[in-house]
Design a protein around this motif. Sequence first.
Motif, short mmCIF file in Angstrom:
data_model
loop_
_atom_site.label_atom_id
_atom_site.label_comp_id
_atom_site.label_asym_id
_atom_site.label_seq_id
_atom_site.Cartn_x
_atom_site.Cartn_y
_atom_site.Cartn_z
N HIS A 174 33.03 36.99 31.09
CA HIS A 174 33.75 38.25 31.08
C HIS A 174 33.64 38.89 29.71
O HIS A 174 34.23 38.40 28.74
CB HIS A 174 35.22 37.97 31.47
CG HIS A 174 36.05 39.18 31.63
ND1 HIS A 174 37.40 39.11 31.90
CD2 HIS A 174 35.75 40.50 31.56
CE1 HIS A 174 37.88 40.34 31.99
NE2 HIS A 174 36.90 41.19 31.78
N HIS A 181 34.81 35.99 26.93
CA HIS A 181 35.35 34.68 27.29
C HIS A 181 34.81 34.29 28.66
O HIS A 181 34.14 35.08 29.33
CB HIS A 181 36.89 34.72 27.30
CG HIS A 181 37.44 35.71 28.27
ND1 HIS A 181 37.65 37.02 27.95
CD2 HIS A 181 37.82 35.58 29.58
CE1 HIS A 181 38.13 37.67 28.99
NE2 HIS A 181 38.24 36.82 30.00
N ASP A 196 36.01 32.78 32.35
CA ASP A 196 37.16 32.50 33.21
C ASP A 196 36.79 31.39 34.17
O ASP A 196 35.90 31.55 35.02
CB ASP A 196 37.56 33.77 33.97
CG ASP A 196 38.19 34.80 33.04
OD1 ASP A 196 39.21 34.46 32.40
OD2 ASP A 196 37.68 35.93 32.96
MN MN Z 1 38.88 37.38 31.98
#
Ligand code: MN
Length: 160
Positions: A9, A15, A17
Amino acid sequence: MPKFVVQKHDASQLHYDFRLQMGGVLKSWAIPKGPTIDPSVKRLAIEVDDHPISYMHFEGEIPEGQKGAGEVIIWDRGEYETFKEEGSREIKKQYEEGAIHVKLKGKKLKGGFHLIKPDWPGETNKWLFMKSTDEHISYEENILKSKPGSIVSVRRNSDE
Ligand code: MN
């Protein structure tokens, strides 16, 4: 078999997920530095809101102005099972106890992984994500760099 997904993401802060299908939802953790297959490394995993199961198929752009604006790619996905060594204890019980042990059958992530919730006062959403030692480890390969793209399309949102 229940499924897991890792969505890369590219929000204000890139980051990964990590989501596990559990009890009718996707339990979700944001891993700022991403998963690793080096068993000597622990990665911070911040528990975030549950997502609907259908979200495991989402890849695309979250528009500006919405929470998490930026591109999402399906970095990995597959089935998972709980460790036989743990008596295949029910995943929800493991979650409640703050010690999840799963074997992932993804295209990239394979074998055993742990999500452990340390006893850190006031840090109730912080967990640690790590690889267990098995035939799928590597101390040299950075899987985020060697396999950066989507598993369902040609998208690659960031070369982090
Ligand atoms: Mn996210």
